[in-house]
Motif scaffolding. Structure first.
Motif, PDB file in Angstrom:
ATOM      1  N   THR A  69       0.832  -1.201   0.000  1.00 37.12           N
ATOM      2  CA  THR A  69       0.000   0.000   0.000  1.00 37.12           C
ATOM      3  C   THR A  69       0.870   1.255   0.000  1.00 37.12           C
ATOM      4  N   ILE A  70       1.981   1.209   0.721  1.00 34.87           N
ATOM      5  CA  ILE A  70       2.870   2.369   0.802  1.00 34.87           C
ATOM      6  C   ILE A  70       3.528   2.628  -0.544  1.00 34.87           C
ATOM      7  N   SER A  71       4.031   1.573  -1.170  1.00 33.93           N
ATOM      8  CA  SER A  71       4.714   1.733  -2.460  1.00 33.93           C
ATOM      9  C   SER A  71       4.425   0.508  -3.309  1.00 33.93           C
ATOM     10  N   ASP A  72       3.475   0.651  -4.210  1.00 31.80           N
ATOM     11  CA  ASP A  72       3.026  -0.490  -5.007  1.00 31.80           C
ATOM     12  C   ASP A  72       4.148  -1.091  -5.850  1.00 31.80           C
ATOM     13  N   GLY A  73       4.994  -0.240  -6.424  1.00 31.09           N
ATOM     14  CA  GLY A  73       6.029  -0.742  -7.311  1.00 31.09           C
ATOM     15  C   GLY A  73       7.375  -0.956  -6.652  1.00 31.09           C
ATOM     16  N   ALA A  74       7.558  -0.460  -5.439  1.00 34.71           N
ATOM     17  CA  ALA A  74       8.874  -0.545  -4.793  1.00 34.71           C
ATOM     18  C   ALA A  74       8.756  -1.098  -3.382  1.00 34.71           C
ATOM     19  N   VAL A  75       8.184  -2.299  -3.293  1.00 34.23           N
ATOM     20  CA  VAL A  75       8.006  -2.944  -1.990  1.00 34.23           C
ATOM     21  C   VAL A  75       9.358  -3.196  -1.327  1.00 34.23           C
ATOM     22  N   ALA A  76      10.369  -3.478  -2.116  1.00 35.10           N
ATOM     23  CA  ALA A  76      11.703  -3.726  -1.560  1.00 35.10           C
ATOM     24  C   ALA A  76      12.237  -2.500  -0.825  1.00 35.10           C
ATOM     25  N   LEU A  77      11.913  -1.307  -1.320  1.00 30.23           N
ATOM     26  CA  LEU A  77      12.334  -0.084  -0.618  1.00 30.23           C
ATOM     27  C   LEU A  77      11.705   0.006   0.769  1.00 30.23           C
ATOM     28  N   VAL A  78      10.451  -0.386   0.869  1.00 25.22           N
ATOM     29  CA  VAL A  78       9.777  -0.379   2.177  1.00 25.22           C
ATOM     30  C   VAL A  78      10.454  -1.380   3.106  1.00 25.22           C
ATOM     31  N   PHE A  79      10.778  -2.552   2.584  1.00 26.03           N
ATOM     32  CA  PHE A  79      11.459  -3.555   3.409  1.00 26.03           C
ATOM     33  C   PHE A  79      12.823  -3.055   3.873  1.00 26.03           C
ATOM     34  N   ILE A  80      13.558  -2.430   2.987  1.00 26.76           N
ATOM     35  CA  ILE A  80      14.877  -1.895   3.354  1.00 26.76           C
ATOM     36  C   ILE A  80      14.729  -0.789   4.397  1.00 26.76           C
ATOM     37  N   ALA A  81      13.742   0.099   4.193  1.00 28.82           N
ATOM     38  CA  ALA A  81      13.512   1.177   5.163  1.00 28.82           C
ATOM     39  C   ALA A  81      13.050   0.636   6.504  1.00 28.82           C
TER      40      ALA A  81
END
Length: 186
Positions: A69-81
């Motif tokens: 939901t936070i970033s549909d195309g960049a889920v990996a960025l959310v995981f890293i953050a």
């Protein structure tokens, strides 16, 4: 002075000088009321740690669950953050935890959690949402390390029979964590 919230002081292990950390230590329970009071304190402490642990870990889980939901195309960025700030917090903690009181760390956790939810929930800019995720990661790691360290300072109240079986001379005494910590700082 009574602890914040009007409750009874919590049970602590003996201090570094070998003495008990509070009043009434070293003496056996004088009557059943003393034992009952200490057992109530113990149960209250267990419930408090359980609730704090649940709240502490909720932000980490919520951010991972809402990654798409936070970033549909960049889920990996959310995981890293959601991982990197926590790793930094935990690896740097041994160098500064002794300089910051438990009370200050818990207040910092509350502020970080509030900030993370506000940033993620109210912003539509991905960079600010990722900053909110990073705040949640820092909060979760700071809270986890602080609560684990704080838990090591507690001991369960023992009856006189249990102390005799274990060969212990005293039960650890009663004192409030934050007042004791402030005395150590001065």
């Amino acid at each position: 002075p009574p602890p914040a919230g009007g409750g009874q002081p919590l049970l602590l292990k003996e201090d570094s000088k070998g003495g008990a950390a509070g009043p009434g230590s070293g003496a056996p329970f004088r009557d059943g009321n003393e034992l009952q009071r200490r057992q109530r304190e113990w149960r209250r402490t267990l419930v408090a740690f359980w609730l704090l642990g649940l709240l502490n870990n909720s932000s980490f889980v919520i951010m991972i669950a809402s990654a798409k939901t936070i970033s549909d195309g960049a889920v990996a960025l959310v995981f890293i953050a959601n991982i990197v700030p926590g790793i930094c917090m935990k690896t740097s903690a041994p160098y500064w935890f002794d300089r910051v009181s438990y009370r200050t760390r818990i207040y910092a956790c509350a502020c970080l959690m509030t900030g993370s939810y506000l940033l993620v929930g109210s912003s539509h800019v991905m960079g600010l949402q990722l900053m909110g995720v990073a705040l949640a990661s820092a909060q979760s790691s700071l809270g986890e390390a602080s609560l684990l360290a704080l838990a090591s300072r507690y001991t369960k109240p023992l009856t006189q029979e249990e102390k005799d079986e274990r060969g212990q001379e005293h039960d650890g005494g009663a004192a409030e964590v934050f007042d004791e910590e402030e005395r150590e700082e001065t």
